[in-house]
Design a protein around this motif. Structure first.
Motif, mmCIF file in Angstrom:
data_model
loop_
_atom_site.group_PDB
_atom_site.id
_atom_site.type_symbol
_atom_site.label_atom_id
_atom_site.label_comp_id
_atom_site.label_asym_id
_atom_site.label_seq_id
_atom_site.Cartn_x
_atom_site.Cartn_y
_atom_site.Cartn_z
ATOM 1 N N VAL A 185 58.052 43.312 -9.800
ATOM 2 C CA VAL A 185 58.350 44.640 -10.321
ATOM 3 C C VAL A 185 59.852 44.871 -10.292
ATOM 4 N N THR A 186 60.415 45.292 -11.419
ATOM 5 C CA THR A 186 61.807 45.716 -11.482
ATOM 6 C C THR A 186 61.840 47.226 -11.296
ATOM 7 N N LEU A 187 62.574 47.675 -10.277
ATOM 8 C CA LEU A 187 62.531 49.073 -9.844
ATOM 9 C C LEU A 187 63.767 49.829 -10.323
ATOM 10 N N PHE A 188 63.525 50.984 -10.988
ATOM 11 C CA PHE A 188 64.607 51.806 -11.519
ATOM 12 C C PHE A 188 64.626 53.175 -10.821
ATOM 13 N N PRO A 189 65.800 53.672 -10.428
ATOM 14 C CA PRO A 189 65.865 55.022 -9.855
ATOM 15 C C PRO A 189 65.638 56.080 -10.921
ATOM 16 N N LEU A 190 64.955 57.151 -10.552
ATOM 17 C CA LEU A 190 64.663 58.256 -11.466
ATOM 18 C C LEU A 190 65.031 59.560 -10.782
ATOM 19 N N ALA A 191 66.088 60.222 -11.264
ATOM 20 C CA ALA A 191 66.494 61.523 -10.727
ATOM 21 C C ALA A 191 65.539 62.578 -11.266
ATOM 22 N N VAL A 192 64.710 63.133 -10.403
ATOM 23 C CA VAL A 192 63.637 64.034 -10.829
ATOM 24 C C VAL A 192 64.187 65.417 -11.136
ATOM 25 N N THR A 193 63.784 65.946 -12.286
ATOM 26 C CA THR A 193 64.159 67.304 -12.677
ATOM 27 C C THR A 193 62.950 68.216 -12.824
ATOM 28 N N GLN A 194 61.754 67.641 -13.012
ATOM 29 C CA GLN A 194 60.546 68.436 -13.186
ATOM 30 C C GLN A 194 59.391 67.768 -12.455
ATOM 31 N N GLN A 195 58.524 68.586 -11.882
ATOM 32 C CA GLN A 195 57.294 68.089 -11.267
ATOM 33 C C GLN A 195 56.152 68.972 -11.739
ATOM 34 N N ALA A 196 55.171 68.367 -12.380
ATOM 35 C CA ALA A 196 54.067 69.105 -12.982
ATOM 36 C C ALA A 196 52.826 69.054 -12.100
ATOM 37 N N ASP A 197 52.011 70.089 -12.196
ATOM 38 C CA ASP A 197 50.723 70.092 -11.504
ATOM 39 C C ASP A 197 49.673 69.301 -12.277
ATOM 40 N N GLU A 198 49.813 69.278 -13.587
ATOM 41 C CA GLU A 198 48.864 68.566 -14.444
ATOM 42 C C GLU A 198 49.547 67.334 -15.026
ATOM 43 N N PHE A 199 48.949 66.170 -14.809
ATOM 44 C CA PHE A 199 49.466 64.926 -15.385
ATOM 45 C C PHE A 199 48.304 63.942 -15.514
ATOM 46 N N PRO A 200 48.463 62.870 -16.283
ATOM 47 C CA PRO A 200 47.311 62.029 -16.653
ATOM 48 C C PRO A 200 46.477 61.512 -15.490
ATOM 49 N N GLU A 201 47.096 61.079 -14.380
ATOM 50 C CA GLU A 201 46.328 60.453 -13.303
ATOM 51 C C GLU A 201 46.248 61.339 -12.057
ATOM 52 N N ARG A 202 46.275 62.664 -12.273
ATOM 53 C CA ARG A 202 46.307 63.588 -11.136
ATOM 54 C C ARG A 202 45.038 63.506 -10.286
ATOM 55 N N HIS A 203 43.886 63.124 -10.894
ATOM 56 C CA HIS A 203 42.642 63.052 -10.146
ATOM 57 C C HIS A 203 42.426 61.682 -9.489
ATOM 58 N N GLU A 204 43.337 60.750 -9.747
ATOM 59 C CA GLU A 204 43.164 59.386 -9.249
ATOM 60 C C GLU A 204 44.132 59.031 -8.138
ATOM 61 N N ARG A 205 45.163 59.833 -7.943
ATOM 62 C CA ARG A 205 46.205 59.482 -6.977
ATOM 63 C C ARG A 205 46.631 60.707 -6.173
ATOM 64 N N VAL A 206 47.206 60.428 -5.021
ATOM 65 C CA VAL A 206 47.868 61.455 -4.214
ATOM 66 C C VAL A 206 49.368 61.192 -4.290
ATOM 67 N N THR A 207 50.145 62.242 -4.430
ATOM 68 C CA THR A 207 51.608 62.106 -4.449
ATOM 69 C C THR A 207 52.186 62.810 -3.232
ATOM 70 N N ARG A 208 53.320 62.292 -2.750
ATOM 71 C CA ARG A 208 53.971 62.918 -1.594
ATOM 72 C C ARG A 208 55.455 62.570 -1.597
ATOM 73 N N TRP A 209 56.268 63.572 -1.217
ATOM 74 C CA TRP A 209 57.695 63.346 -1.015
ATOM 75 C C TRP A 209 57.923 62.889 0.420
ATOM 76 N N PHE A 210 58.720 61.829 0.588
ATOM 77 C CA PHE A 210 59.029 61.262 1.894
ATOM 78 C C PHE A 210 60.547 61.231 2.097
ATOM 79 N N PRO A 211 61.036 61.471 3.312
ATOM 80 C CA PRO A 211 62.405 61.042 3.618
ATOM 81 C C PRO A 211 62.523 59.532 3.404
ATOM 82 N N VAL A 212 63.713 59.072 3.080
ATOM 83 C CA VAL A 212 63.883 57.666 2.685
ATOM 84 C C VAL A 212 63.356 56.714 3.754
ATOM 85 N N ALA A 213 63.712 56.935 5.014
ATOM 86 C CA ALA A 213 63.293 56.011 6.071
ATOM 87 C C ALA A 213 61.774 55.991 6.215
ATOM 88 N N GLU A 214 61.135 57.153 6.093
ATOM 89 C CA GLU A 214 59.683 57.201 6.214
ATOM 90 C C GLU A 214 59.001 56.530 5.028
#
Length: 369
Positions: A84-113
């Protein structure tokens, strides 16, 4: 097997970074949004699309990757290694509705965690190296003149106590770096405004930030003349703040050209260069506080300036391909080509000025670390 992935991130006012992870659909372990590159999209655009589909976030992707990592992808036919080639993405929007919302859990982490939460060692290393802890890493600032126990240094210390102190250079550098970060964000929003609806607000913000940066630069130059003891050579201070100020000046000139010519639609390569500028500003905002302790932070500063120089090279490639595409699509519109070329030129110079900042920081590391 080759794939692309995104590392969605956000940075608060104190410089602390968080990255978003998602759970995999099968094992429910923490991973980054990733998938196969989409036909007709560049790798970083495909990574941004994966971030939307799997995590519901949008933002400004950087065209230059953080690196690669390998994981075992389970398929019906067995386990297959995927890179996998990994690209940084500076987030400007976070939506409640998105295609795989019922299949995954999302979470914000501090970098070390986040680095500790993923299973793949190479991915963990990429996340851990993304952002150092916020604040003046390494503790107190390095002294400009060593404090000894002998009478010579005691007398010098007494003499220095009667003179203006080291000034507020570090605070001023960090305040200027904040204007670069906000200016880069405004410039990226300007170039991603497809219908022109947000252009006036973004342009006004860039102009205001350029004035704020000018005030900080004047304060630094005044401090250079006023104080007796400076944290490093006066000419180095002047050159560093000058390079930083040139970067925001070029952002302002870019916005000025866009306003002058009434440009409302932008080429894909222009948006790619905006993503490079956002990444360059992020790197600068991390590097500047580390100048407080060059001895302790020399290695990290070399890593950051090395990435800055690498993304400048990527920006040159984007600039060249953008001009070729612009010429091909404007054979019957010479004025459109001239205007587009001017905007490309400004964007390239913004990135060049960030490279100048990196070179100044490298010089300080060589001289003082």
């Amino acid at each position: 097997m080759r794939q692309v992935g995104a590392l969605p991130y956000r940075i608060d006012e104190d410089g602390a970074a968080e990255v978003m992870l998602v759970t995999s659909r099968d094992t429910r372990r923490w991973v980054v949004p990733k998938g196969n590159a989409e036909l007709g999209l560049s790798p970083h655009e495909s990574a941004a699309l994966e971030a939307w589909e799997e995590a519901g976030v949008r933002g400004f992707p950087c065209a230059h990757p953080l690196g690669d990592y390998v994981y075992d992808k389970r398929r019906r036919s067995g386990v297959r290694a995927a890179r996998v080639t990994l690209f940084p993405l500076a987030v400007t929007q976070q939506a409640d509705e998105f295609p795989e919302r019922h299949e995954r859990v999302t979470r914000w982490f501090p970098v070390a965690e986040a680095a500790a939460a993923v299973d793949e060692p190479d991915l963990s290393a990429l996340i851990a190296g993304f952002r150092a802890p916020a604040g003046p890493s390494g503790g107190e600032s390095d002294p400009a003149i060593p404090a000894g126990s002998g009478s010579r240094w005691s007398m010098l210390g007494w003499f220095q106590s009667l003179l203006p102190k080291q000034g507020r250079f570090f605070e001023q550098f960090e305040a200027h770096a904040a204007t670069l970060t906000r200016g880069a964000d405004a410039l990226a929003r300007l170039l991603h405004a497809g219908d022109g609806s947000d252009t006036a607000t973004a342009i006004d913000q860039i102009v205001a930030l350029e004035h704020e940066a000018d005030d900080i630069t004047r304060d630094v130059l005044h401090e250079v003349r006023r104080v007796f003891v400076t944290p490093f050579d006066r000419s180095a201070i002047i050159e560093l703040i000058g390079a930083m100020d040139d970067a925001i000046d070029q952002m302002n000139q870019t916005a000025g050209s866009i306003a002058l010519y009434g440009v409302a639609r932008f080429e894909p390569q222009m948006r790619d260069m905006a993503g490079i500028i956002v990444e360059a500003a992020r790197i600068t905002a991390e590097a500047i506080p580390l100048l407080r302790s060059l001895n302790r932070n020399g290695e990290r500063l070399n890593e950051l300036t090395g990435r800055m120089i690498a993304i400048e090279g990527k920006a040159d490639d984007i600039h060249e391909s953008g001009l070729r595409a612009l010429f091909a699509s404007h054979r019957d519109d010479p004025m459109g080509f001239i205007v587009g070329r001017e905007i490309y030129g400004h964007l390239e110079r913004v990135v060049d000025r960030f490279e100048d900042v990196a070179n100044e920081i490298q010089g300080l590391v060589i001289d003082h670390a």
